[in-house]
Design a protein around this motif. Structure first.
Motif, short mmCIF file in Angstrom:
data_model
loop_
_atom_site.label_atom_id
_atom_site.label_comp_id
_atom_site.label_asym_id
_atom_site.label_seq_id
_atom_site.Cartn_x
_atom_site.Cartn_y
_atom_site.Cartn_z
N MET A 1 -0.36 6.44 9.10
CA MET A 1 -1.00 7.16 8.02
C MET A 1 -0.43 6.72 6.68
O MET A 1 -1.16 6.67 5.70
N GLU A 2 0.86 6.47 6.65
CA GLU A 2 1.46 6.06 5.39
C GLU A 2 0.90 4.72 4.92
O GLU A 2 0.72 4.50 3.72
N LYS A 3 0.58 3.83 5.87
CA LYS A 3 -0.02 2.54 5.49
C LYS A 3 -1.40 2.76 4.89
O LYS A 3 -1.77 2.11 3.92
N LEU A 4 -2.18 3.65 5.49
CA LEU A 4 -3.50 3.97 4.93
C LEU A 4 -3.35 4.57 3.53
O LEU A 4 -4.12 4.27 2.63
N TYR A 5 -2.36 5.41 3.36
CA TYR A 5 -2.09 6.01 2.05
C TYR A 5 -1.73 4.92 1.05
O TYR A 5 -2.23 4.91 -0.08
N ASP A 6 -0.88 3.98 1.46
CA ASP A 6 -0.45 2.89 0.58
C ASP A 6 -1.62 2.02 0.13
O ASP A 6 -1.62 1.54 -1.01
N THR A 7 -2.60 1.82 1.02
CA THR A 7 -3.74 0.97 0.67
C THR A 7 -4.81 1.72 -0.11
O THR A 7 -5.79 1.12 -0.54
N GLY A 8 -4.65 3.02 -0.24
CA GLY A 8 -5.64 3.82 -0.96
C GLY A 8 -6.78 4.30 -0.09
O GLY A 8 -7.71 4.94 -0.58
N LYS A 9 -6.72 4.03 1.19
CA LYS A 9 -7.78 4.48 2.10
C LYS A 9 -7.64 5.97 2.44
O LYS A 9 -8.57 6.57 2.94
N ALA A 10 -6.49 6.52 2.16
CA ALA A 10 -6.26 7.96 2.31
C ALA A 10 -5.57 8.42 1.04
O ALA A 10 -4.60 7.82 0.60
N ARG A 11 -6.12 9.49 0.46
CA ARG A 11 -5.53 10.01 -0.78
C ARG A 11 -4.40 11.00 -0.50
O ARG A 11 -3.62 11.31 -1.39
N ALA A 12 -4.35 11.50 0.72
CA ALA A 12 -3.31 12.44 1.10
C ALA A 12 -3.16 12.42 2.61
O ALA A 12 -4.05 11.97 3.33
N ILE A 13 -2.04 12.92 3.06
CA ILE A 13 -1.79 13.05 4.49
C ILE A 13 -1.58 14.53 4.79
O ILE A 13 -0.89 15.22 4.05
N THR A 20 7.91 25.39 10.86
CA THR A 20 8.91 25.10 9.84
C THR A 20 9.85 24.00 10.33
O THR A 20 10.17 23.08 9.58
N LYS A 21 10.28 24.09 11.58
CA LYS A 21 11.19 23.07 12.12
C LYS A 21 10.53 21.71 12.16
O LYS A 21 11.12 20.71 11.75
N LYS A 22 9.30 21.64 12.66
CA LYS A 22 8.61 20.35 12.74
C LYS A 22 8.40 19.75 11.35
O LYS A 22 8.55 18.55 11.16
N LEU A 23 8.04 20.61 10.38
CA LEU A 23 7.87 20.10 9.02
C LEU A 23 9.21 19.60 8.46
O LEU A 23 9.26 18.55 7.82
N GLY A 24 10.27 20.36 8.70
CA GLY A 24 11.59 19.93 8.24
C GLY A 24 11.98 18.59 8.82
O GLY A 24 12.47 17.71 8.10
N ASP A 25 11.75 18.42 10.12
CA ASP A 25 12.05 17.14 10.77
C ASP A 25 11.21 16.02 10.18
O ASP A 25 11.71 14.91 9.96
N LEU A 26 9.95 16.29 9.93
CA LEU A 26 9.06 15.28 9.37
C LEU A 26 9.49 14.88 7.96
O LEU A 26 9.50 13.70 7.61
N LEU A 27 9.86 15.85 7.15
CA LEU A 27 10.23 15.56 5.77
C LEU A 27 11.47 14.67 5.68
O LEU A 27 11.64 13.94 4.70
N VAL A 28 12.31 14.70 6.71
CA VAL A 28 13.50 13.85 6.73
C VAL A 28 13.12 12.38 6.87
O VAL A 28 13.76 11.51 6.28
N VAL A 29 12.06 12.11 7.62
CA VAL A 29 11.72 10.71 7.92
C VAL A 29 10.48 10.20 7.19
O VAL A 29 10.29 8.99 7.07
N ALA A 30 9.64 11.08 6.71
CA ALA A 30 8.39 10.65 6.09
C ALA A 30 8.63 10.14 4.67
O ALA A 30 9.29 10.79 3.87
N ARG A 31 8.08 8.99 4.38
CA ARG A 31 8.11 8.46 3.02
C ARG A 31 7.08 9.19 2.17
O ARG A 31 7.32 9.48 1.00
N VAL A 32 5.92 9.47 2.77
CA VAL A 32 4.86 10.22 2.10
C VAL A 32 4.81 11.60 2.74
O VAL A 32 4.49 11.74 3.92
N HIS A 33 5.16 12.61 1.98
CA HIS A 33 5.17 13.97 2.52
C HIS A 33 3.75 14.48 2.70
O HIS A 33 2.85 14.13 1.91
N PRO A 34 3.52 15.30 3.72
CA PRO A 34 2.18 15.86 3.91
C PRO A 34 1.79 16.74 2.74
O PRO A 34 2.61 17.47 2.18
N ALA A 35 0.53 16.66 2.38
CA ALA A 35 0.01 17.48 1.28
C ALA A 35 -0.38 18.86 1.78
O ALA A 35 -0.37 19.82 1.02
N VAL A 36 -0.72 18.96 3.07
CA VAL A 36 -1.24 20.21 3.62
C VAL A 36 -0.81 20.38 5.07
O VAL A 36 -0.64 19.40 5.79
#
Length: 151
Positions: A1-13, A20-36
């Motif tokens: 998804m981050e690659k699609l975001y980088d190319t402009g094919k996705a405006r948000a993820i 809360t735990k899953k989001l916390g874990d994701l935020l540690v590793v995600a370069r592009v944080h989820p918008a929603v």
């Protein structure tokens, strides 16, 4: 998804049903944080901890089943038949569904109700030119123990 975001094919993820735990874990590793984060959320299942976490991290909470999901294993009651919801609706001259939707909107959530009846769709769109007064809004916190499920 981050690659699609980088190319402009996705405006948000976005993600769905992340705790809360899953989001916390994701935020540690995600370069592009989820918008929603799309989760079930309504006055009977307020998801207070998740709501607060999303607010603190800039993730929008989008509520599916904002009118409840009666008949499912995790929901023992019908939100639209709760006496307090009906009482607030009567005081405001609104339907129970409008009160449930408006509660979510006032919490800052977007809502995704599943409605097939045209008349109800029209009623449910009539939630933007009024608000639940603070004294009535406080009842939601007291009654539902600051975000716990209905029993």
């Amino acid at each position: 998804m981050e690659k699609l975001y980088d190319t402009g094919k996705a405006r948000a993820i976005g993600v769905s049903n992340f705790s809360t735990k899953k989001l916390g874990d994701l935020l540690v590793v995600a370069r592009v944080h989820p918008a929603v984060n799309q989760v079930e959320c309504h006055p009977g299942w307020q998801q207070t901890k998740l709501h607060n976490f999303c607010q603190s991290t800039g993730i929008h909470l989008s509520a599916y089943s904002p009118l409840g999901s009666p008949g499912t294993p995790w929901m023992n009651s019908n939100i639209l038949q709760q006496p307090v919801i009906i009482s607030i609706a009567n005081k405001l001259g609104r339907t129970a569904a409008q009160v449930a939707l408006r509660w979510n909107i006032q919490m800052g959530h977007s809502v995704l109700p599943k409605i097939l009846n045209v008349e109800r769709i029209k009623q449910n769109l009539d939630v933007y030119d009024w608000s639940i007064p603070d004294d009535l809004l406080a009842i939601f916190y007291t009654l539902y123990l600051n975000g716990e499920k209905l029993q």
